[in-house]
Design an enzyme around this catalytic site. Structure first.
Site, PDB file in Angstrom:
ATOM      1  N   TYR A 164       0.841  -1.196   0.000  1.00  0.00           N
ATOM      2  CA  TYR A 164       0.000   0.000   0.000  1.00  0.00           C
ATOM      3  C   TYR A 164       0.884   1.257   0.000  1.00  0.00           C
ATOM      4  O   TYR A 164       0.659   2.190  -0.775  1.00  0.00           O
ATOM      5  CB  TYR A 164      -0.934  -0.019   1.223  1.00  0.00           C
ATOM      6  CG  TYR A 164      -1.773   1.222   1.367  1.00  0.00           C
ATOM      7  CD1 TYR A 164      -2.818   1.478   0.491  1.00  0.00           C
ATOM      8  CD2 TYR A 164      -1.518   2.137   2.379  1.00  0.00           C
ATOM      9  CE1 TYR A 164      -3.580   2.634   0.619  1.00  0.00           C
ATOM     10  CE2 TYR A 164      -2.274   3.280   2.520  1.00  0.00           C
ATOM     11  CZ  TYR A 164      -3.314   3.527   1.627  1.00  0.00           C
ATOM     12  OH  TYR A 164      -4.061   4.671   1.761  1.00  0.00           O
TER      13      TYR A 164
ATOM     14  N   TRP B 254      -5.214   0.426  10.048  1.00  0.00           N
ATOM     15  CA  TRP B 254      -5.379   0.529   8.608  1.00  0.00           C
ATOM     16  C   TRP B 254      -5.194  -0.841   7.952  1.00  0.00           C
ATOM     17  O   TRP B 254      -5.847  -1.141   6.952  1.00  0.00           O
ATOM     18  CB  TRP B 254      -4.402   1.555   8.026  1.00  0.00           C
ATOM     19  CG  TRP B 254      -4.650   1.793   6.573  1.00  0.00           C
ATOM     20  CD1 TRP B 254      -3.785   1.528   5.561  1.00  0.00           C
ATOM     21  CD2 TRP B 254      -5.849   2.300   5.962  1.00  0.00           C
ATOM     22  NE1 TRP B 254      -4.365   1.836   4.349  1.00  0.00           N
ATOM     23  CE2 TRP B 254      -5.630   2.319   4.572  1.00  0.00           C
ATOM     24  CE3 TRP B 254      -7.067   2.729   6.446  1.00  0.00           C
ATOM     25  CZ2 TRP B 254      -6.591   2.756   3.664  1.00  0.00           C
ATOM     26  CZ3 TRP B 254      -8.031   3.170   5.540  1.00  0.00           C
ATOM     27  CH2 TRP B 254      -7.788   3.176   4.167  1.00  0.00           C
TER      28      TRP B 254
ATOM     29  N   GLU C 148     -11.613   5.543   5.153  1.00  0.00           N
ATOM     30  CA  GLU C 148     -10.991   6.302   6.252  1.00  0.00           C
ATOM     31  C   GLU C 148     -11.960   6.411   7.423  1.00  0.00           C
ATOM     32  O   GLU C 148     -11.557   6.306   8.580  1.00  0.00           O
ATOM     33  CB  GLU C 148     -10.534   7.683   5.787  1.00  0.00           C
ATOM     34  CG  GLU C 148      -9.377   7.681   4.803  1.00  0.00           C
ATOM     35  CD  GLU C 148      -8.060   7.158   5.342  1.00  0.00           C
ATOM     36  OE1 GLU C 148      -7.908   6.985   6.566  1.00  0.00           O
ATOM     37  OE2 GLU C 148      -7.150   6.929   4.518  1.00  0.00           O
TER      38      GLU C 148
END
Length: 184
Positions: free
Chosen positions: A16, A46, A38
Site C-alpha cells: 500500500y 489501517w 478512512e
C-alpha cells in the site's frame, strides 16, 4: 530501500505504501471509496481495513455514490450481518449518508473538487515520525465544509488521513524513497 517506518515489513502495508499511499486519484468513486474507508478505519488499524477492502468494494457497490445512496434500512441490516466488513451501524449509516451527500455535491463541483480546494499551500515535510501531523488547518476546514454539505464521520483527523491517502500532498517522510515521486 528507505521507507516510512510503518511500511518496513513486507506485505500488504508495504505494498500500500509503495504503490498507492500519497498517489493522486481521480474521479468521484475513488474519492468516495477513500473517504468511506478512512471513516471505517476510525479506531481500527489501517491493515484491518486494507484486508477487508475487497469486501467493502463489493458490499458498497464499487463505491458508486448513486447506488449506495439508494440503499435502505434493509440494506443496512444486510451490511450489519456481513462479517467480511467492519460491522458498525454508525459507520454504515454514515457511508449511506455520505453517498447521498456526494450525489448532492455534484451540482457544486463534486467531492473531488471540494477535497482538492483544501490542499495546503505549504505541504508538511516531516523528517521523522515525531514531526508527522494528524490534523491541519486545511483538514479542519475540509471537515467543516463536508459537514455543511451533510457528510458524517469526517472529522479533522480522518480528513487529514484522506488528504494523505489521495495525494492532496506528499505524505512521505523526507528520505523515504517515495518522497517527491508524485505531485498533484
Amino acid at each position: 530501500m528507505a521507507r516510512c517506518p510503518w511500511a518496513g515489513a513486507p506485505g500488504t502495508m508495504r505494498d500500500y505504501h509503495d504503490q498507492e499511499w500519497g498517489r493522486p486519484v481521480s474521479g468521484e468513486s475513488a474519492y468516495f471509496e477513500r473517504l468511506t474507508l478512512e471513516a471505517f478505519q476510525s479506531g481500527l488499524s489501517w491493515s484491518t481495513i486494507l484486508a477487508k477492502r475487497p469486501a467493502f468494494r463489493e458490499a458498497f457497490l464499487g463505491f458508486d455514490a448513486e447506488r449506495v445512496a439508494a440503499l435502505d434500512a434493509a440494506d443496512t441490516e444486510r451490511l450489519m450481518a456481513d462479517a467480511r466488513i467492519v460491522r458498525n451501524r454508525r459507520k454504515i449509516e454514515a457511508a449511506l449518508t455520505n453517498a447521498a451527500a456526494t450525489v448532492a455535491l455534484r451540482s457544486s463541483g463534486g467531492l473531488e473538487a471540494l477535497v482538492l480546494e483544501h490542499a495546503p499551500q505549504a505541504p508538511p515535510a516531516p523528517r521523522h515520525t515525531g514531526e508527522q501531523q494528524t490534523t491541519s488547518p486545511e483538514s479542519t476546514a475540509l471537515s467543516k465544509a463536508l459537514k455543511r454539505h451533510g457528510y458524517a464521520f469526517v472529522g479533522p483527523t480522518t480528513m487529514f488521513a484522506l488528504m494523505e491517502a489521495v495525494g492532496v500532498f506528499d505524505p512521505h517522510l523526507l528520505g523515504c524513497h517515495r518522497r517527491g515521486e508524485v505531485t498533484q
